[in-house]
Design an enzyme around this catalytic site. Sequence first.
Site, short mmCIF file in Angstrom:
data_model
loop_
_atom_site.label_atom_id
_atom_site.label_comp_id
_atom_site.label_asym_id
_atom_site.label_seq_id
_atom_site.Cartn_x
_atom_site.Cartn_y
_atom_site.Cartn_z
N ASN A 7 46.69 44.11 32.94
CA ASN A 7 47.52 43.69 34.06
C ASN A 7 47.65 42.17 33.98
OD1 ASN A 7 48.79 43.10 36.43
ND2 ASN A 7 47.11 43.73 37.77
N LYS A 9 49.47 40.36 35.75
CA LYS A 9 49.84 39.78 37.06
C LYS A 9 51.04 38.84 36.84
CE LYS A 9 45.15 40.63 38.42
NZ LYS A 9 44.04 40.37 39.32
N HIS A 86 48.15 48.01 43.86
CA HIS A 86 47.14 47.00 43.48
C HIS A 86 46.70 46.26 44.74
CE1 HIS A 86 45.29 43.47 41.74
NE2 HIS A 86 45.10 44.21 40.64
N GLU A 88 46.29 43.27 45.34
CA GLU A 88 47.11 42.08 45.66
C GLU A 88 48.40 42.49 46.36
OE1 GLU A 88 46.97 40.49 41.68
OE2 GLU A 88 44.81 40.21 41.96
N GLU A 153 39.15 49.69 41.66
CA GLU A 153 39.01 48.24 41.54
C GLU A 153 38.45 47.70 42.85
OE1 GLU A 153 41.81 46.17 38.52
OE2 GLU A 153 42.85 46.35 40.40
N GLY A 159 38.58 39.07 39.71
CA GLY A 159 38.64 37.64 39.45
C GLY A 159 37.39 36.87 39.84
N SER A 190 36.93 42.15 36.82
CA SER A 190 36.10 41.29 35.97
C SER A 190 35.65 41.98 34.68
CB SER A 190 34.89 40.76 36.75
OG SER A 190 35.33 39.93 37.81
P1 13P Z 1 40.28 40.57 36.70
O1 13P Z 1 40.00 41.36 35.45
O2 13P Z 1 40.86 39.22 36.42
O3 13P Z 1 39.10 40.56 37.61
O4 13P Z 1 41.45 41.34 37.48
C1 13P Z 1 41.32 42.70 37.70
C2 13P Z 1 42.61 43.25 38.17
O5 13P Z 1 43.05 42.96 39.27
C3 13P Z 1 43.35 44.13 37.26
O6 13P Z 1 44.34 44.82 37.92
#
Ligand code: 13P
Length: 242
Positions: A7, A9, A86, A88, A153, A159, A190
């Site tokens: 991902n 983002k 997601h 976010e 997740e 992150g 992570s």
């Molecule tokens: P990170 O791997 O940067 O923690 O992000 C995870 C994520 O949101 C994947 O969709």
Amino acid sequence: MNIVVANWKMNGDIFLAEQFVGRLNEIEDVCEIIICPPAALLWSFRNFKYYLGAQNCFYEESGAFTGENSPRLLKELGCDYVLLGHSERRALFHESDEVIYRKWNAAVAQSLRPIVCIGEKLDERSNWKEVLSRQLKNYIDRRDLNDTIFAYEPVWSIGTGLTPSEEHLAEVIIFLKGILPTSSLLYGGSVSSRNIGGIMSIDGVTGVLVGGSSLKIEEFENIIRQMSENSQIYIIHYEVSH
Ligand code: 13P
């Protein structure tokens, strides 16, 4: 086959996309690689030999919805998968479980395989079962979830460099398998080349959803290499060669 989803983002650019296509196209077919770049970069992956996913889609096929992406057009652009819900999107764009479920229906209608993201926030850690059950309530009694992937997740691990203990993750996976017996289950949050081995050793985890570590080609290749070592193909080769 094990699944590794990138991902990106709202990161990356045309140069990075072309670099990834060149490098990953050289990798042997040992696990299912799905890249989810920003929608504006999907075309840069047109020669990618693995799979493409969108990071979101709208719940209508077309119409006066300025700025939204149609699941039908994402399919035309070469996507086979779409991330939905997601954290976010839930937090920053106020997506509810109902909106996510409408998107799920729209994606399935276009034969896009949904990767539905679920997970509790930091202050919800003690009642994670309740949170996950609520996020999954629309899917629980469905019998057509074979093509839907669910990604656990935990929001507090995204992150942050923090990951759940292997014991806790194993408990969550058992809980999810009870509700979603036919779906593939991914872990996200992570993920890196340092912790991938432990994550993939947990029974019922079929893959990972990778954020930050999916933007650095060497690190991502390293994750893929370790995923391959966990894959069934590897086991078959191993048995044949002995
Ligand atoms: P990170 O791997 O940067 O923690 O992000 C995870 C994520 O949101 C994947 O969709």
